[in-house]
Every structure is written in structure tokens, then in C-alpha cells.
Design an enzyme around this catalytic site. Structure first.
Site, PDB file in Angstrom:
ATOM      1  N   ASN A   1       9.395   5.486   4.141  1.00  0.00           N
ATOM      2  CA  ASN A   1      10.735   6.042   4.029  1.00  0.00           C
ATOM      3  C   ASN A   1      10.735   7.485   4.545  1.00  0.00           C
ATOM      4  O   ASN A   1       9.978   8.319   4.055  1.00  0.00           O
ATOM      5  CB  ASN A   1      11.195   6.038   2.576  1.00  0.00           C
ATOM      6  CG  ASN A   1      10.845   4.752   1.868  1.00  0.00           C
ATOM      7  OD1 ASN A   1      11.264   3.684   2.266  1.00  0.00           O
ATOM      8  ND2 ASN A   1      10.042   4.860   0.814  1.00  0.00           N
ATOM      9  N   GLU A  57       4.285  -1.386  13.150  1.00  0.00           N
ATOM     10  CA  GLU A  57       3.084  -1.575  12.330  1.00  0.00           C
ATOM     11  C   GLU A  57       1.788  -1.510  13.127  1.00  0.00           C
ATOM     12  O   GLU A  57       0.799  -0.930  12.676  1.00  0.00           O
ATOM     13  CB  GLU A  57       3.173  -2.892  11.547  1.00  0.00           C
ATOM     14  CG  GLU A  57       4.272  -2.919  10.496  1.00  0.00           C
ATOM     15  CD  GLU A  57       4.159  -1.807   9.461  1.00  0.00           C
ATOM     16  OE1 GLU A  57       3.104  -1.140   9.373  1.00  0.00           O
ATOM     17  OE2 GLU A  57       5.145  -1.593   8.724  1.00  0.00           O
ATOM     18  N   HIS A 110      -1.165   6.644   8.406  1.00  0.00           N
ATOM     19  CA  HIS A 110      -0.432   5.454   8.869  1.00  0.00           C
ATOM     20  C   HIS A 110       1.062   5.631   8.625  1.00  0.00           C
ATOM     21  O   HIS A 110       1.892   5.425   9.520  1.00  0.00           O
ATOM     22  CB  HIS A 110      -0.989   4.233   8.129  1.00  0.00           C
ATOM     23  CG  HIS A 110      -0.255   2.951   8.367  1.00  0.00           C
ATOM     24  ND1 HIS A 110      -0.840   1.853   8.949  1.00  0.00           N
ATOM     25  CD2 HIS A 110       1.018   2.555   8.066  1.00  0.00           C
ATOM     26  CE1 HIS A 110       0.030   0.861   9.018  1.00  0.00           C
ATOM     27  NE2 HIS A 110       1.166   1.262   8.476  1.00  0.00           N
ATOM     28  N   GLU A 111       1.412   6.032   7.386  1.00  0.00           N
ATOM     29  CA  GLU A 111       2.832   6.197   7.062  1.00  0.00           C
ATOM     30  C   GLU A 111       3.440   7.364   7.846  1.00  0.00           C
ATOM     31  O   GLU A 111       4.607   7.307   8.249  1.00  0.00           O
ATOM     32  CB  GLU A 111       3.011   6.418   5.563  1.00  0.00           C
ATOM     33  CG  GLU A 111       2.442   5.321   4.681  1.00  0.00           C
ATOM     34  CD  GLU A 111       2.905   3.929   5.077  1.00  0.00           C
ATOM     35  OE1 GLU A 111       4.087   3.771   5.460  1.00  0.00           O
ATOM     36  OE2 GLU A 111       2.092   2.992   5.025  1.00  0.00           O
ATOM     37  N   GLY A 143       0.833  -1.189   0.000  1.00  0.00           N
ATOM     38  CA  GLY A 143       0.000   0.000   0.000  1.00  0.00           C
ATOM     39  C   GLY A 143       0.868   1.238   0.000  1.00  0.00           C
ATOM     40  O   GLY A 143       0.666   2.168  -0.775  1.00  0.00           O
ATOM     41  N   ALA A 144       1.893   1.236   0.866  1.00  0.00           N
ATOM     42  CA  ALA A 144       2.800   2.376   0.963  1.00  0.00           C
ATOM     43  C   ALA A 144       3.981   1.959   1.834  1.00  0.00           C
ATOM     44  O   ALA A 144       3.971   0.904   2.464  1.00  0.00           O
ATOM     45  CB  ALA A 144       2.090   3.590   1.571  1.00  0.00           C
ATOM     46  N   MET A 145       5.007   2.834   1.869  1.00  0.00           N
ATOM     47  CA  MET A 145       6.210   2.562   2.664  1.00  0.00           C
ATOM     48  C   MET A 145       6.720   3.846   3.279  1.00  0.00           C
ATOM     49  O   MET A 145       6.832   4.875   2.602  1.00  0.00           O
ATOM     50  CB  MET A 145       7.282   1.939   1.767  1.00  0.00           C
ATOM     51  CG  MET A 145       8.544   1.548   2.511  1.00  0.00           C
ATOM     52  SD  MET A 145       8.200   0.260   3.747  1.00  0.00           S
ATOM     53  CE  MET A 145       9.538   0.558   4.887  1.00  0.00           C
TER      54      MET A 145
END
Length: 858
Positions: free
Chosen positions: A277, A330, A307-308, A273-275
Site C-alpha cells: 500500500n 510481482e 520487495h514492497e 508476508g506484506a502488502m
């Protein structure tokens, strides 16, 4: 390669020996454009300098690198022979000094699987786009490093790229003399470094915050996507949610965002979904909506953005020591995503989505034979890859919501603030977090942790109601049960709601009590003497993590009037409970489908409605008795069309019902309507058939033989884009033909020519519920090839193939026996591969139990 799967023991040994002072990484990606010569993979040059210390001079260790070739290796000025020290995944480092400098010059391969440095060519305009994705351990595909989360270091990147490109990394960058150079990062883990490069469409903004002490913080904001998606890119809404999130986390965390700028890149063919970084978050580009979508899609995107962002603190600033404690980032990010969504954005009903969608993922994962405690036993990187699951994310977040109810929100947030300040730029374990929560709450966190973090399984809570002769409650108790395989009974802070009908016919709550449920039976004394309820809802307001059960009166009330519940969260909880009963073979699938047909049209929350559509489809495909499937399919298609025509013109509910009708359509009359909507000869007032909806309407025509390859070619000509190509590939594999299935199987299983996105599209098209007979020959083939596929392909593609091609549609005891035979014969297979087969086997066994339950209802 034998060394590719790093173990926890090796990582601990290396962390005890080495400390890393910094990385200088130089990449030359000019080879990404132009023709590719040679038979080998397309490569780029990667030169890495690592400065590190060794606690035991004279000792040996290793660096990580996965690359086709290494040109040169130098350790402390000594040239090493690459053929002697590099085995394809590790570089042997012998006779280390107290202070060391390692220089590695390598040719690394561009990726087509979304792991490492992914190269994408846009079919619309031929432009090339690059981005990196590393979690848990793919930075070693791009530069030499020590690939484990607890060997943090500052990074300096420089990148040579085509003149017309822009390059981004974690820090701010400038181009001089044809080279992009980026500011040194704070100490971070290898897996959250990042490079994005190409002719991306880039939009900027800024966030400004002045704190109470007068300190002013300004964060440059950026958002990017492929040029072909620029017309659809609503960057203003992305920036709005970003600013709202930054305000929220600054208000609650008392620790300013620590990584300078904040770019967000929406990239093609993304596996996740996403990361998170730091300074350069990457997202799958499907979060840019090419057509009309419902509010639930915007809510989902906002949740992922937040969330990210939460990871900037939980995960990036403070990082788990090893993947055992993956939940430390997470679970917190998943909880904080919903917490901030409700507290800071327009999506104030986010906890309804959490209760209905995220928890469904957790409940499924927690009943698989592979379930594990939230603090898992992660032996190696393959274990880590599979642990990005519903336990680590959604159950972990649910347990944190329970923790907030247990210790109080103020104590929870104060604990987080102390945790950040105490461990900034460091690594932690479970005990580090529990100790600050004990400080702030005064609670025994060790006992709570043992029950909630260190055991597996989900409890079921059922109300027992005893009435006196006056028709009032004499005693109301909550009975707690656990599965035989995971018998732990846990302490739950729950709210119990009592509901009855009003004069207007609505089901409303008239009494509520909070209680600490512990042990097999807990009396809720506060509700004694209340008038007799028509519905008892255990876990009202969704405070704990459990499967809700109903007493007989409550279940009959729901069967007759679920749509009369006027509280949307209560409705969502009841729907979730009924779905769990269906999966547990306690409610016939046809009864659940009947409830959806009766009451889903009255559902106000669009996210819940779309979840009900997905569950109804799953109930029909997996849990309905085979003899009833045709009838169920007819009922769903008729019901969906009825609701589609009744929905408000142009409403998001109308769009949701249109998509659901397409998923259920199978009869000739359905096909004629779909053809007419595509041709413009049929109209449904207010329904806009945009390009994305066109593909949705076309797919069932292909599946049932009403549209052929020429129709797909014509549709691709209308939508000759990367998105259109993925739709076309999926639909091509969905055609009802022996030759088509053989070709799709060969392209995925026997070849590695397809990118990760097209592998996913082909697998999705291949497995059609209405084509069970066509797919029957592939059950035996599946068990014959999966071990080879796992060995030869990357772990991401291996996971996609093993999960996606499992013969779940061959739902018979014979297939179950074949899975058991494979597991018995392959006890020495990689544990991660066995886990995937074991999970799919369990889903199949559950489906067969559900079908038996449904058949008994005839």
C-alpha cells in the site's frame, strides 16, 4: 454471491465505459471496541461518494460492495431502493449520465479472516487493533467502489475512531473534532488503499535526499506494531534498511518516491508476508522477532521491506491493467528485492538465498499440472487469488535475472526509467514494457517474451564431457531437455564452471565460460582443451532459470565431497540440483539425507543450512520408503544432536541445529533431553532457551505423548500473548489422540469461529507425520466436505483448508485414486478449487514415485 467473482470480461467492459474522478470514503470504527450486541457480525458504518464519468450516457453498470446491509444508495441525487439495486456484492447502476455521483451508506462487517478490515483483540491486554488487506479485491468489503486495478482514482479518507486511538492511511492525516482526515492520494487502484487504526506503538524517523539538480526530498518515516510487541521492536534496523532501499531505488530509477510519507505497519494475523500500500506498507508481525533468530531471518525481513518498496514504482506508480499481467509488479518486486538487498544492504550474499530458497519455490510450482506462463490467463478474481504463486513471484524474478544477463544491466535499468516516466499513474500491459526494453537494448524482445513469459515449464541442462587421450576436454556440450507436457526449449545465457581439487583438498573453479545455450545441444567451444574436470557446474553463478543436472563424474564428486566446494553460491546451486533430483525420483531420499548428514555441518551460509534442514525433513516425510522412515528419523535426530553439540556456543548455527533436532526428535532419549532443556536441568553451552525456542522444544514432546494439555496450559501462562496462544493452539491439535483430531477437524471444517491465524495453527498441528494412522479416517471426510467448505467460507480460509487438510500423509495409491475420483466427479467445481486439489494430487503422485526410487536403493 453470484456477482462476487468478477470476470475479466466484465472488468474490460466496465473500464471501457467508466472513468473515475475520485472517492471520498468515511468510516466509523468506534464500534470496534466494547460489547457486541446481536447475533450478526460486528459491523461499522461506511459512507462512500464516488465521482465518475460514463462514455455512453444512458448505459448501465455496477459498483462493488460486499456488506451485510446497505442503508441508502443515491445516484445523481436520486434515491435508489437498496433492496432492489444491491444483491450482497454488487450495486446496480442504471441510466448513467455523462458525469455521475454515487453515494452509498452501508454497514460493513469487520473481518476475522484477514480479508477486508480485520479486527484483532490482543489476549494479553484486551486492546483492539484494526488494519485492512485488500489484494486482489477486498476493498469492496470496506467501501463501495469499482474493484479492478485499471479504474484508478484519487482517494480521500476520513475515519472516526475511539479517542485514544491513532489512525493511519495512505496519505498524511490529522485529527480534528474527533475525526481523522487524510490528504488526497495520487491516482491509485482500490486494492492498495489502506487504513490502520488502534493503540499501536509508533516510532518515527525521516529520510532526506538531495539530488544532483539541488532538489531536496524529505520523506517522513514511521513504523508501528502492537504495544505487546514493543519491547522486541527493532525499528532502528527497519529504518536502516528502508533508507538504504530508498537510496538504491533513487539511484537506479531516476524517479523520486512519489507517495509522500512512508509508514510500515507490522500487524497481527496477517495472511501475506506484506502488502505494498503506497505510504502505508503492511507486514505480518512475525517479522518482529520475540526470540533469538538467525541472520537469515533478518535477511528475509530486509528482502521483504525492499520487495514492497520496489512496488512503489512497479505496481503502485505503474499498475497492470488486469491480473493477467500480475508479473509486471510481482516478478519485478521479487527480483528487485534481491537486487537491492545485495547492492544496498549488509546482506551481500542475497543471491545465494535467491538461488537456494526462492528458486526452489519456482521449480516446484513450474512442475505442477497447474503451471502457467508468467503472463497468465486470469479469467476472474478466483484465478487471480491463486496466481500469487511461485511462477508469478520466483520464476518471474529468475527470468528477469536471465533478462538482465541477456540485455545487460544498464539497458534493463534504462528501460525501467523510461517505463516509469511514460506510464506514471497509469496502467500497462506486457507490450508496454517490452517496447521500452527493445528501445534500450536493441534486442528482439518479442522472441524472448515468447520463450520466457508466454510458455510454461522448466528446462533441464546437463553437461556432456568428452576427453581426449591427453586427459583434456575434447568437447563440452550442454544438453537441454524439456518435459513432455511443456516441450519448449529456451535460449539460456549460462556460465559453465569447471572444478577440481586443490592440493589442500578444496574443490575450486579453475575455468569458466559464458555461452548462449539454445536448442537441444550446444557446444561450449571456449572450454575445449581445458584440463579434465572433477565437477562441471552448468549455470554457475545462477544466471538462468533451469534445473541443473550432472554428468556421472560430477555426481560422484559431489557424493564424496560436496562440502569441499569452497564457493558458497556453487554449493547452494549443487544442493538445489540434488534436491530437484530427489523430487524427480532420480536420487533416493536416503542418499539425499545422507548428504545432509555428511556435509550440512560444514555449510557456512545459515540460510542454506536452514533450507537443507527443511528439505531433509521433507525427504523423510514424503520421499523415503515407508520401511526406512524409522531408520531415517533416528539418523536425522542423531546427526542433528551431534551437530548441535559441535556448533559454536551461542552461534546461529547452534540455534538452527537445535530447532532441527527438535523437529526430528522422537525417541525416549530425545524426549528426556528436550524435557531437561525446558526444565533447566540440561544445558548445551551457549544455547539460550528463550520463549520462542521453548515452544519449539515443547511441540515434539506433545506430538509423541510426552507432554499433555496441562503442560501446554503452564506454558501459555508463561507466554500469555497472541503469539503464545497461536503456539498453544497448534500444539493442542498436535496431541496423539482420536478425540483431539476430531475436535481440531470440527473447529476448522464445521465451524467458522476461529480467526485465520488460529485456523492455520490448528491445521498445522493436526497434520503430524508420526500420526498417519490417527489421520487415516479423515482422507474420505476431506473429499466429502471440500466443495461445501469452498462455497461457504472466504477464499482465504477455503484455500487454507483445501491445501492444509489434503491427506498427503496417507501416501498410498488408494489416496491417489480418491483424488482422481473426486476430480472426475467434480469437473464443474470452481476452477480454483479444482486447481488446489490437482496440485495436491500431483505432489502425492510425486511422493509415491520418490518412495519407489528410495525403496529400490535398499
Amino acid at each position: 454471491m453470484p456477482g462476487e467473482n468478477l470476470s475479466r470480461d466484465e472488468a474490460r467492459e466496465r473500464a471501457a465505459l467508466l472513468s473515475v474522478d475520485g472517492y471520498d470514503v468515511s468510516l466509523d470504527v468506534r464500534s470496534a471496541v466494547g460489547d457486541h450486541a446481536g447475533d450478526g457480525p460486528r459491523t461499522f458504518r461506511s459512507v462512500t461518494t464516488i465521482r465518475f464519468r460514463c462514455a455512453e450516457p444512458g448505459a448501465s453498470s455496477f459498483a462493488d460492495l460486499i456488506a451485510p446491509s446497505v442503508t441508502a444508495v443515491s445516484l445523481n441525487g436520486r434515491d435508489l431502493d437498496p433492496s432492489e439495486v444491491f444483491d450482497g456484492s454488487r450495486i446496480l447502476l442504471e441510466d448513467l449520465a455523462a458525469e455521475n455521483e454515487l453515494v452509498v451508506d452501508a454497514q460493513c462487517a469487520y473481518s476475522r479472516t484477514g480479508e477486508g478490515l480485520h479486527r484483532f483483540v490482543d489476549p494479553e491486554d484486551g486492546e483492539v487493533y484494526l488494519y485492512t488487506q485488500y489484494e486482489p479485491a477486498d476493498a469492496r468489503r470496506v467501501f463501495a467502489n469499482f474493484e479492478q486495478p485499471d479504474l484508478k482514482a484519487p482517494f480521500r479518507f476520513e475515519v472516526r475512531a475511539p479517542q485514544e486511538w491513532t489512525v493511519w492511511s495512505n496519505g498524511t492525516g490529522e485529527r480534528a473534532d474527533g475525526v481523522w482526515r487524510f490528504a488526497e492520494t495520487r491516482p491509485i487502484s482500490t486494492y492498495i488503499t489502506c487504513v490502520v487504526a488502534g493503540p499501536y506503538h509508533y516510532v518515527t524517523d525521516s529520510y532526506v535526499r538531495t539530488f544532483e539538480d539541488g532538489t531536496r526530498l524529505e520523506i517522513p518515516l514511521g513504523a508501528m506494531c502492537r504495544k505487546g510487541l514493543a519491547p522486541y521492536f527493532d525499528a532502528d534496523d527497519v529504518f536502516l534498511v528502508t533508507k538504504q532501499g530508498l537510496d538504491f531505488f533513487h539511484d537506479h530509477f531516476d524517479y523520486p518516491y512519489p507517495f509522500g510519507k512512508y509508514d510500515q505497519a507490522f500487524v497481527p494475523e496477517y495472511n501475506l508476508g506484506a502488502m505494498e500500500n503506497p505510504g502505508l506498507v503492511t507486514f505480518r508481525e512475525e517479522f518482529i522477532f520475540r526470540g533469538k533468530v538467525t541472520r537469515a531471518s533478518y535477511e528475509g525481513r530486509a528482502n521483504v521491506i525492499l520487495h514492497e518498496m520496489a512496488h512503489m514504482w512497479f505496481g503502485d506508480l505503474v499498475t497492470m491493467e488486469w491480473w493477467d499481467d500480475l508479473w509486471l509488479k510481482e516478478s519485478f518486486a521479487d527480483f528487485m528485492g534481491s537486487f537491492s538487498l545485495v547492492g544496498a544492504t549488509r546482506f551481500t550474499d542475497g543471491w545465494i538465498t535467491f538461488a537456494n530458497r526462492r528458486k526452489a519455490w519456482a521449480y516446484r510450482a513450474d512442475q505442477l499440472p497447474s503451471t502457467h506462463p508468467i503472463t497468465a490467463d486470469i479469467r476472474d478474481l478466483q484465478d487471480a487469488k491463486l496466481n500469487f504463486d511461485g511462477i508469478t513471484y520466483a520464476k518471474g524474478a529468475s527470468v528477469l535475472k536471465q533478462l538482465v544477463a541477456y540485455v545487460g544491466q544498464d539497458a534493463f535499468l534504462e528501460g525501467a526509467r523510461r517505463y516509469f516516466k511514460r506510464h506514471a499513474y497509469g496502467n500497462t500491459r506486457l507490450g508496454d514494457l517490452l517496447s521500452v526494453l527493445e528501445e534500450t537494448s536493441g534486442r528482439d524482445m518479442a522472441a524472448w517474451s515468447r520463450s520466457w513469459l508466454q510458455t510454461a515449464g522448466v528446462n533441464a541442462l546437463t553437461p556432456q564431457v568428452l576427453l581426449n587421450t591427453d586427459g583434456r576436454i575434447d568437447e563440452l556440450a550442454v544438453v537441454q531437455e524439456a518435459a513432455e507436457s511443456h516441450p519448449e526449449l529456451r535460449p539460456h545465457r549460462v556460465a559453465v564452471g569447471l572444478y577440481r581439487r586443490t592440493a589442500q583438498g578444496a574443490l575450486e573453479r579453475y575455468a569458466r565460460a559464458e555461452a548462449d545455450v539454445d536448442g537441444p545441444r550446444t557446444v561450449v567451444a571456449e572450454l575445449a582443451g581445458a584440463e579434465a574436470p572433477e565437477l562441471v557446474l552448468v549455470n554457475d553463478d545462477d544466471l538462468t532459470y533451469c534445473k541443473i543436472r550432472f554428468d556421472a563424474t560430477s555426481l560422484e564428486t559431489l557424493k564424496g565431497g560436496l562440502g569441499d566446494l569452497n564457493d558458497p553460491l556453487a554449493r547452494a546451486l549443487c544442493w538445489s540440483a540434488l534436491w530437484n533430483m530427489t523430487r524427480d525420483a532420480l536420487l533416493p531420499a536416503r542418499d539425499f539425507i545422507g548428504l545432509v548428514l555428511r556435509f550440512a555441518g560444514r555449510e557456512s551460509d545459515i540460510g542454506v543450512l536452514q533450507m537443507l534442514h527443511a528439505w531433509a525433513n521433507s525427504a523423510l516425510v514424503h520421499y523415503a520408503a515407508p520401511a526406512w522412515r524409522a531408520e531415517g528419523e533416528r539418523l536425522l535426530a542423531e546427526g542433528a544432536l551431534r551437530e548441535l553439540r559441535a556448533a559454536g556456543p551461542g552461534s546461529e548455527h547452534q540455534l538452527a541445529w537445535a530447532r532441527f533436532f527438535a523437529s526430528a526428535a522422537s525417541r525416549d532419549s530425545d524426549a528426556e533431553l528436550l524435557k531437561g532443556l525446558l526444565a533447566g536441568t540440561e544445558k548445551i553451552d551457549g544455547l539460550e532457551v528463550d520463549q520462542e525456542l521453548r515452544w519449539v522444544l515443547l511441540e515434539p514432546l506433545v506430538v509423541h505423548g510426552h507432554a499433555d494439555e496441562k503442560a501446554l496450559e503452564a506454558e501459555l501462562a508463561r507466554d500469555d500473548t497472541a503469539s503464545g496462544k497461536r503456539h498453544q493452539v497448534r500444539c493442542l491439535a498436535a496431541r496423539p489422540s482420536v478425540a483431539v483430531k476430531a475436535q481440531a477437524w470440527a473447529r476448522v471444517v464445521e465451524s467458522d469461529s476461529l480467526s485465520n491465524a488460529l485456523v492455520e495453527a490448528t491445521i498445522t498441528g493436526f497434520a503430524q507425520p508420526s500420526q498417519r494412522e490417527l489421520l487415516a479416517p479423515y482422507a474420505e471426510k476431506y473429499f466429502a466436505v471440500i466443495e461445501r467448505v469452498w462455497a461457504e467460507r472466504s477464499i482465504q480460509i477455503g484455500m487454507d483448508v483445501v491445501r492444509g487438510l489434503f491427506p498427503s500423509l496417507q501416501d498410498s495409491p488408494g489416496t491417489l485414486a480418491a483424488a482422481d475420483a473426486w476430480l472426475a466427479a467434480h469437473e464443474d467445481a470452481p476452477p480454483a478449487l479444482r486447481r488446489l486439489v490437482l496440485e495436491a494430487r500431483d505432489d502425492l503422485a510425486r511422493a509415491l514415485r520418490g518412495q519407489e526410487c528410495d525403496a529400490a536403493a535398499e
